[in-house]
Design an enzyme around this catalytic site. Sequence first.
Site, PDB file in Angstrom:
ATOM      1  N   GLY A   1     133.063 -46.392  37.971  1.00  0.00           N
ATOM      2  CA  GLY A   1     134.243 -47.277  37.839  1.00  0.00           C
ATOM      3  C   GLY A   1     134.248 -48.467  36.943  1.00  0.00           C
ATOM      4  N   SER A   2     134.999 -49.318  37.353  1.00  0.00           N
ATOM      5  CA  SER A   2     135.323 -50.583  36.337  1.00  0.00           C
ATOM      6  C   SER A   2     134.050 -51.312  36.411  1.00  0.00           C
ATOM      7  CB  SER A   2     136.425 -51.371  36.915  1.00  0.00           C
ATOM      8  OG  SER A   2     136.344 -51.862  38.137  1.00  0.00           O
TER       9      SER A   2
ATOM     10  N   GLU B   1     128.000 -46.463  35.940  1.00  0.00           N
ATOM     11  CA  GLU B   1     128.660 -46.127  34.916  1.00  0.00           C
ATOM     12  C   GLU B   1     129.856 -46.681  34.801  1.00  0.00           C
ATOM     13  OE1 GLU B   1     127.433 -43.628  32.937  1.00  0.00           O
ATOM     14  OE2 GLU B   1     125.653 -43.123  34.418  1.00  0.00           O
ATOM     15  N   LEU B   2     130.040 -47.558  34.129  1.00  0.00           N
ATOM     16  CA  LEU B   2     131.277 -48.481  33.640  1.00  0.00           C
ATOM     17  C   LEU B   2     132.135 -48.193  32.441  1.00  0.00           C
ATOM     18  CD1 LEU B   2     129.179 -51.483  35.062  1.00  0.00           C
ATOM     19  CD2 LEU B   2     130.340 -49.822  36.250  1.00  0.00           C
TER      20      LEU B   2
ATOM     21  N   GLU C   1     138.623 -53.631  27.615  1.00  0.00           N
ATOM     22  CA  GLU C   1     138.491 -52.185  27.686  1.00  0.00           C
ATOM     23  C   GLU C   1     140.143 -51.634  27.934  1.00  0.00           C
ATOM     24  OE1 GLU C   1     137.256 -49.994  31.484  1.00  0.00           O
ATOM     25  OE2 GLU C   1     136.834 -48.433  30.145  1.00  0.00           O
TER      26      GLU C   1
ATOM     27  N   CYS D   1     136.619 -43.414  29.808  1.00  0.00           N
ATOM     28  CA  CYS D   1     135.804 -44.652  29.614  1.00  0.00           C
ATOM     29  C   CYS D   1     135.110 -44.648  28.036  1.00  0.00           C
ATOM     30  CB  CYS D   1     134.678 -44.682  30.368  1.00  0.00           C
ATOM     31  SG  CYS D   1     133.533 -42.969  30.890  1.00  0.00           S
TER      32      CYS D   1
HETATM   33  P1  NAD Z   1     137.661 -49.064  40.292  1.00  0.00           P
HETATM   34  O1  NAD Z   1     136.433 -49.787  39.733  1.00  0.00           O
HETATM   35  O2  NAD Z   1     138.762 -49.865  40.544  1.00  0.00           O
HETATM   36  O3  NAD Z   1     137.331 -48.073  41.271  1.00  0.00           O
HETATM   37  C1  NAD Z   1     136.166 -47.187  41.214  1.00  0.00           C
HETATM   38  C2  NAD Z   1     135.834 -46.934  42.568  1.00  0.00           C
HETATM   39  O4  NAD Z   1     135.211 -47.973  43.482  1.00  0.00           O
HETATM   40  C3  NAD Z   1     136.987 -46.489  43.568  1.00  0.00           C
HETATM   41  O5  NAD Z   1     136.460 -45.190  44.263  1.00  0.00           O
HETATM   42  C4  NAD Z   1     137.282 -47.666  44.486  1.00  0.00           C
HETATM   43  O6  NAD Z   1     138.064 -47.493  45.514  1.00  0.00           O
HETATM   44  C5  NAD Z   1     135.864 -48.043  44.556  1.00  0.00           C
HETATM   45  N1  NAD Z   1     135.713 -49.576  45.069  1.00  0.00           N
HETATM   46  C6  NAD Z   1     136.492 -50.711  44.655  1.00  0.00           C
HETATM   47  N2  NAD Z   1     136.026 -51.662  45.281  1.00  0.00           N
HETATM   48  C7  NAD Z   1     134.776 -51.378  45.832  1.00  0.00           C
HETATM   49  C8  NAD Z   1     133.597 -52.014  46.662  1.00  0.00           C
HETATM   50  N3  NAD Z   1     133.863 -53.448  46.890  1.00  0.00           N
HETATM   51  N4  NAD Z   1     132.604 -51.532  47.135  1.00  0.00           N
HETATM   52  C9  NAD Z   1     132.685 -50.332  46.881  1.00  0.00           C
HETATM   53  N5  NAD Z   1     133.571 -49.555  46.259  1.00  0.00           N
HETATM   54  C10 NAD Z   1     134.586 -50.184  45.738  1.00  0.00           C
HETATM   55  O7  NAD Z   1     137.837 -48.077  38.941  1.00  0.00           O
HETATM   56  P2  NAD Z   1     139.107 -46.996  38.575  1.00  0.00           P
HETATM   57  O8  NAD Z   1     140.177 -47.972  38.091  1.00  0.00           O
HETATM   58  O9  NAD Z   1     139.288 -45.897  39.527  1.00  0.00           O
HETATM   59  O10 NAD Z   1     138.402 -46.218  37.111  1.00  0.00           O
HETATM   60  C11 NAD Z   1     138.291 -46.704  35.915  1.00  0.00           C
HETATM   61  C12 NAD Z   1     137.081 -47.377  35.301  1.00  0.00           C
HETATM   62  O11 NAD Z   1     136.011 -46.453  35.744  1.00  0.00           O
HETATM   63  C13 NAD Z   1     137.076 -47.677  34.038  1.00  0.00           C
HETATM   64  O12 NAD Z   1     136.970 -49.098  33.855  1.00  0.00           O
HETATM   65  C14 NAD Z   1     136.534 -46.734  33.395  1.00  0.00           C
HETATM   66  O13 NAD Z   1     135.815 -47.012  32.135  1.00  0.00           O
HETATM   67  C15 NAD Z   1     135.416 -46.272  34.348  1.00  0.00           C
HETATM   68  N6  NAD Z   1     134.629 -45.044  34.239  1.00  0.00           N
HETATM   69  C16 NAD Z   1     133.491 -44.987  33.857  1.00  0.00           C
HETATM   70  C17 NAD Z   1     132.825 -43.895  33.452  1.00  0.00           C
HETATM   71  C18 NAD Z   1     131.561 -43.529  33.035  1.00  0.00           C
HETATM   72  O14 NAD Z   1     131.041 -42.555  33.229  1.00  0.00           O
HETATM   73  N7  NAD Z   1     130.965 -44.807  32.225  1.00  0.00           N
HETATM   74  C19 NAD Z   1     133.624 -42.570  33.788  1.00  0.00           C
HETATM   75  C20 NAD Z   1     135.009 -42.832  34.217  1.00  0.00           C
HETATM   76  C21 NAD Z   1     135.423 -44.018  34.587  1.00  0.00           C
END
Ligand code: NAD
Length: 483
Positions: free
Chosen positions: A233-234, A253-254, A385, A291
């Site tokens: 995620g982010s 994995e960000l 990003e 990402c």
């Molecule tokens: P996000 O960080 O908003 O959410 C990711 C996940 O984290 C969701 O399931 C969310 O509900 C959860 N989350 C949020 N707050 C939390 C907390 N306090 N504790 C635990 N879990 C929590 O990301 P998004 O908007 O869904 O996805 C986009 C991001 O993901 C982009 O930054 C992208 O680059 C990244 N991404 C990285 C990869 C990689 O492999 N490096 C792949 C795909 C996406």
Amino acid sequence: MTGTTTVRRAGAWIAGQPVSGSATLPVRDPWTDELVAEVALADPEHVEQALQLAHEAAGSLLAVPAHRRADALRQAATGLLERMDEVAATITRESGKPITWSRAEVQRAALTFRWGAEEAVRWSGELQRLDSEPGGDGRLALQRRFPRGPVLGITPFNFPVNLAAHKIAPALAVGAPIVLKPAPKTPLSALLLGEILTDCGLPAGAFSVLTVDDEVAAGLVADPRMPVVSFTGSGPVGWAIRNAVPRKHVTLELGGNAGVLICPDWSSDADLRQAARRIATGANAQGGQSCISVQRVLVDRTVYERFLPVLVEEVEQLVVGDPWSPATTVGPLINRAAAQRIGEWVTAAVAGGARVLTGGTVTDALVSPTVLVDAPADAQVCQDEAFGPVLTVAAVDGVDEGLRALDDSRFGLQAGIFTHDIQTAFRAHRELEVGGVIVGDIPTFRAEQMPYGGVKESGIGREGVRAAMEDYTESRLLVLSGV
Ligand code: NAD
């Protein structure tokens, strides 16, 4: 799935059963902005049940023979392919991903499960003789890797099925139970995965899906029954998780702002056409919400002026709009706020001197594929990003400057480099601070089995089925004497 009926869905899948909670989460279609479903959030007792079952399944899952765990993973692959139409339509409906790309994602997820099945039966250990030095006579060491414990997998919205597969397949392959927490914007396809894995013959608790809000998710992260947290995620959320549980094994994995370099030797008309075509797709496919989307394009000054019109031509050929049309490559972003943000970044870059060669318009959740030149180095569109269909192009003088510019980022997922020169390829591999260097192609290339991940602000650890299996396990030694 293309219809407009709102359905109420169970928001958890525990021990092979759908479980319904009281509070609900709305899921909206990014293309039409309609309400697609009200998904029940898991109640606290369901959360407790999933965690406890995962904890209790740790021993029993490890005792399941590898061939049976491999069967379960193959069953997941087959189930996904058999229900391709439904799963792909669900992804498109909840995320706005163009249907062709949703189908490709389902294919990829099936491959990820197949790799899990193959690796599950290969996973063994290593023998080392200890009599190579005095004192070790008659001794032999057996090194095996055992699960660190149940895995908490947290996934983002942009690849809701394949990134879940990248956590489930390696966990089950090594015999670790997994609790999956899907993104709240795209829970429906992950819940379908829960259904597909029903009756896969593994102990109750081997696999659960929990749709919870972010506060409850933070509680899952802190729970001692989940010693491994695999987060995609982010950056801000990922690093906060890492800081909250410094003693746990956390994989992050960000995001990134991936770059690609066109070297002076990549100069024929065919070379430039190929690079432009790949960059146009890598920057804009599924709205640039990957990402490793191409965001920064560095072009050697000797080919820069010839390259720009070719790139613009390729970008303008992309089909933008209705995600249900099979021809569409660029659909809506996940919501209107995301599209609005990209529009603001482009406006700010233009105010700082950037020129828009094509694109730059925002309509609802749709952003037209945008190419910028002369963007100021400190613009957000260069530094942060974007996660949208926008790229910047800049000229560089020679390979030295090109590599430096490519590496000039807080992030470090993958870099692409277009060159025919093997020495330049090796040099880029040696010098660039990234998780992977893709030669002759864009940084957006990823195959399911390859180790994948980032350095710097892009994360810690590697995914890719085999790499994640290593990540979820710890080496433990057995020394035998008198052998
Ligand atoms: P996000 O960080 O908003 O959410 C990711 C996940 O984290 C969701 O399931 C969310 O509900 C959860 N989350 C949020 N707050 C939390 C907390 N306090 N504790 C635990 N879990 C929590 O990301 P998004 O908007 O869904 O996805 C986009 C991001 O993901 C982009 O930054 C992208 O680059 C990244 N991404 C990285 C990869 C990689 O492999 N490096 C792949 C795909 C996406």
